[in-house]
Design a protein around this motif. Structure first.
Motif, short mmCIF file in Angstrom:
data_model
loop_
_atom_site.label_atom_id
_atom_site.label_comp_id
_atom_site.label_asym_id
_atom_site.label_seq_id
_atom_site.Cartn_x
_atom_site.Cartn_y
_atom_site.Cartn_z
N ASN A 132 0.83 -1.14 -0.37
CA ASN A 132 0.04 -0.03 -0.25
C ASN A 132 0.87 1.63 -0.03
O ASN A 132 0.75 2.16 0.92
CB ASN A 132 -1.18 0.24 1.74
N PRO A 133 1.85 1.17 -1.32
CA PRO A 133 3.31 2.34 -1.14
C PRO A 133 1.82 4.43 -1.49
O PRO A 133 1.14 4.16 -1.15
CB PRO A 133 3.78 2.29 -2.19
N ARG A 134 2.90 5.06 -0.57
CA ARG A 134 1.77 6.29 -0.80
C ARG A 134 3.21 7.23 -1.22
O ARG A 134 3.77 6.67 -0.72
CB ARG A 134 1.49 6.94 1.29
N GLN A 135 2.71 8.23 -1.81
CA GLN A 135 3.54 9.40 -2.56
C GLN A 135 4.22 9.92 -1.78
O GLN A 135 3.45 10.56 -0.28
CB GLN A 135 2.75 10.09 -3.47
N LYS A 136 5.64 10.31 -0.93
CA LYS A 136 6.30 10.94 -0.18
C LYS A 136 7.25 12.15 -0.83
O LYS A 136 7.47 13.20 0.32
CB LYS A 136 7.30 9.59 0.58
N LEU A 137 7.41 12.37 -2.05
CA LEU A 137 8.29 12.83 -2.52
C LEU A 137 7.29 14.03 -3.45
O LEU A 137 5.99 13.27 -3.82
CB LEU A 137 9.50 12.28 -3.01
N ASP A 197 6.82 -0.40 -0.97
CA ASP A 197 6.16 0.78 -0.06
C ASP A 197 7.58 1.95 0.30
O ASP A 197 7.36 3.00 0.37
CB ASP A 197 5.67 0.26 0.81
N PRO A 198 9.04 0.87 0.83
CA PRO A 198 9.89 2.18 1.04
C PRO A 198 10.55 2.31 0.17
O PRO A 198 10.63 3.82 0.75
CB PRO A 198 10.69 1.02 1.41
N SER A 199 10.38 2.47 -0.61
CA SER A 199 10.93 3.39 -2.02
C SER A 199 10.26 4.66 -2.26
O SER A 199 11.11 5.24 -2.80
CB SER A 199 10.96 2.60 -3.75
N THR A 200 8.71 4.78 -1.70
CA THR A 200 8.47 5.89 -2.17
C THR A 200 9.27 7.56 -0.96
O THR A 200 9.19 8.17 -1.91
CB THR A 200 7.34 6.20 -1.71
N GLY A 251 -2.21 4.28 -6.25
CA GLY A 251 -2.97 4.68 -6.40
C GLY A 251 -4.32 4.39 -6.32
O GLY A 251 -5.30 3.66 -6.52
N ASN A 252 -4.20 3.45 -7.58
CA ASN A 252 -5.49 2.72 -8.44
C ASN A 252 -5.37 1.12 -8.80
O ASN A 252 -6.36 0.14 -8.75
CB ASN A 252 -5.76 2.87 -10.10
N SER A 253 -3.71 1.59 -8.43
CA SER A 253 -3.28 -0.85 -8.35
C SER A 253 -2.25 -0.62 -7.51
O SER A 253 -0.92 -1.08 -7.73
CB SER A 253 -2.80 -1.07 -9.78
N PRO A 254 -2.74 -0.35 -5.50
CA PRO A 254 -1.61 -0.67 -4.88
C PRO A 254 -0.64 -2.04 -4.90
O PRO A 254 0.74 -1.96 -4.29
CB PRO A 254 -2.42 -0.64 -3.44
N PHE A 280 4.81 8.15 -10.63
CA PHE A 280 4.56 6.26 -9.86
C PHE A 280 3.57 6.37 -9.08
O PHE A 280 2.74 5.11 -8.76
CB PHE A 280 5.85 5.58 -9.75
N ALA A 281 2.50 7.63 -8.37
CA ALA A 281 2.29 7.37 -7.26
C ALA A 281 0.68 6.47 -8.11
O ALA A 281 -0.38 7.03 -7.38
CB ALA A 281 2.52 8.43 -6.59
#
Length: 371
Positions: free
Chosen positions: A211-216, A262-265, A229-232, A224-225
């Motif tokens: 469940n990654p989230r945009q961090k940058l 997930d941690p790569s965002t 968002g549509n295909s977690p 990529f986010a």
């Protein structure tokens, strides 16, 4: 004094002491090298990190199709070793095609369920404008000229699956495998030898998504986010060969560490980051200086947490599998907490959720700066 010279000197001292009747303390052995095989669909910063790390013995680099076709990935690995001055490390060629997935099936899937952000060797064009360059589309047996120069070094005649099987039998319980591409070679090895996974020390792989989230805030991060968002649960390494990933995840590894998207965002191969880590004037640093592609540091995280597990800030234990039904969720990650898994052979994995990004960047810079 070299280590071999020091060893000879120490032996002479012990011998002389024995002749004189003097007791001397026995010196502790030097820290043992950690053995690793790196399996990937390319070659870049992550591989150089492992090559340059102290107390690490790289047994070989295996190649597989994914981001590039296997023959091109092999050429990058050979050239990367030449640049690093490590032509002693073998490069073994692996699978060219996934077990069941194909370019035509992927085109069919897109016609039914929508466009994929990245298709690796099958990528002909970006769906939307982006800052990243598009690798040239070509057949599997074509190797274009590399931007680093073409290698003179030749690959090993051995097949990647057979090489990995041989290594885990030769060094039972000692070989770590870092997988940063599709898992085709690992699945083939496991099917050829049911003991393969159980004889390895561990599997650390970059792949999957929870469940990654945009961090940058960069444009590349935003692109990529939008996919997440549509295909977690979708990620390229798993999506390229879902059947191989499922076979590998069901194998009886002693330990599995999953590094999902997930941690790569929180990371990006930005011009600023590249300038910082490639400040030294070494052959590798000179190549890295040209490598600002704005992609997240996917493979580098996997290499970093294998080198230094204390970089992991948070993780969780999950049972993990892959959806192999040809549906809208083909290649998506499936996961369960203890007791909820179907219990048909799923293995428990340590799933990395966040990492200490500043310390990881410092580690990368330290390794790349080494002569």
């Amino acid at each position: 004094m070299s280590m071999s010279g020091f060893t000879r000197f120490a032996r002479r001292c012990v011998l002389m002491a024995g002749l004189l009747g003097v007791s001397v303390p026995v010196m502790a052995h030097a820290e043992a090298d950690r053995m690793v095989i790196f399996d990937d669909d390319g070659f870049a910063l992550a591989q150089w990190m492992v090559l340059k790390a102290p107390h690490v013995k790289v047994m070989g680099f295996a190649t597989v199709s994914g981001d590039f076709w296997q023959k091109e990935a092999t050429a990058y690995a050979l050239r990367g070793l030449e640049i690093a001055g490590r032509t002693d490390v073998p490069v073994v060629q692996g699978a060219t095609y996934p077990l069941m997935n194909s370019e035509k099936l992927t085109d069919r899937w897109e016609a039914l369920y929508g466009k994929l952000v990245w298709k690796g060797a099958w990528m002909k064009k970006w769906v939307e404008n982006t800052t990243q360059a598009l690798p040239p589309y070509h057949p599997a047996d074509v190797v274009p000229d590399l931007p680093w120069g073409n290698p003179k070094l030749k690959p090993s005649p051995e097949n990647a699956a057979m090489f990995m099987i041989r290594m885990v039998h030769q060094y039972p319980g000692q070989i770590s495998i870092i997988e940063c591409g599709p898992m085709t070679n690992l699945a083939l090895a496991q099917k050829l030898d049911p003991e393969f996974a159980s004889l390895a020390k561990e599997l650390v792989y970059m792949g999957g998504s929870l469940n990654p989230r945009q961090k940058l805030t960069s444009a590349a991060s935003a692109q990529f986010a939008r996919e997440f968002g549509n295909s977690p649960r979708r990620e390229f390494n798993i999506r390229f060969d879902p059947e191989a990933a499922s076979i590998t995840m069901h194998a009886p590894w002693k330990r599995i560490v999953m590094v999902p998207v997930d941690p790569s965002t929180e990371t990006e191969m930005s011009a600023e980051f590249v300038k910082d880590i490639a400040s030294a004037d070494t052959p590798i640093a000179r190549i890295v200086k040209r490598s600002a592609n704005n992609f997240p540091l996917w493979d580098e995280i996997a290499a970093a947490v294998w080198l230094d597990p204390s970089l992991i800030r948070s993780s969780t234990d999950l049972y993990v599998d892959v959806n192999t039904m040809f549906s809208a969720q083909y290649g998506d990650i499936l996961s369960w907490t203890e007791g909820y898994q179907p219990d048909v052979g799923e293995q428990k994995e340590k799933v990395v959720l966040t990492v200490d990004v500043p310390r990881m960047k410092a580690l990368i810079k330290d390794l790349i700066s080494k002569p």
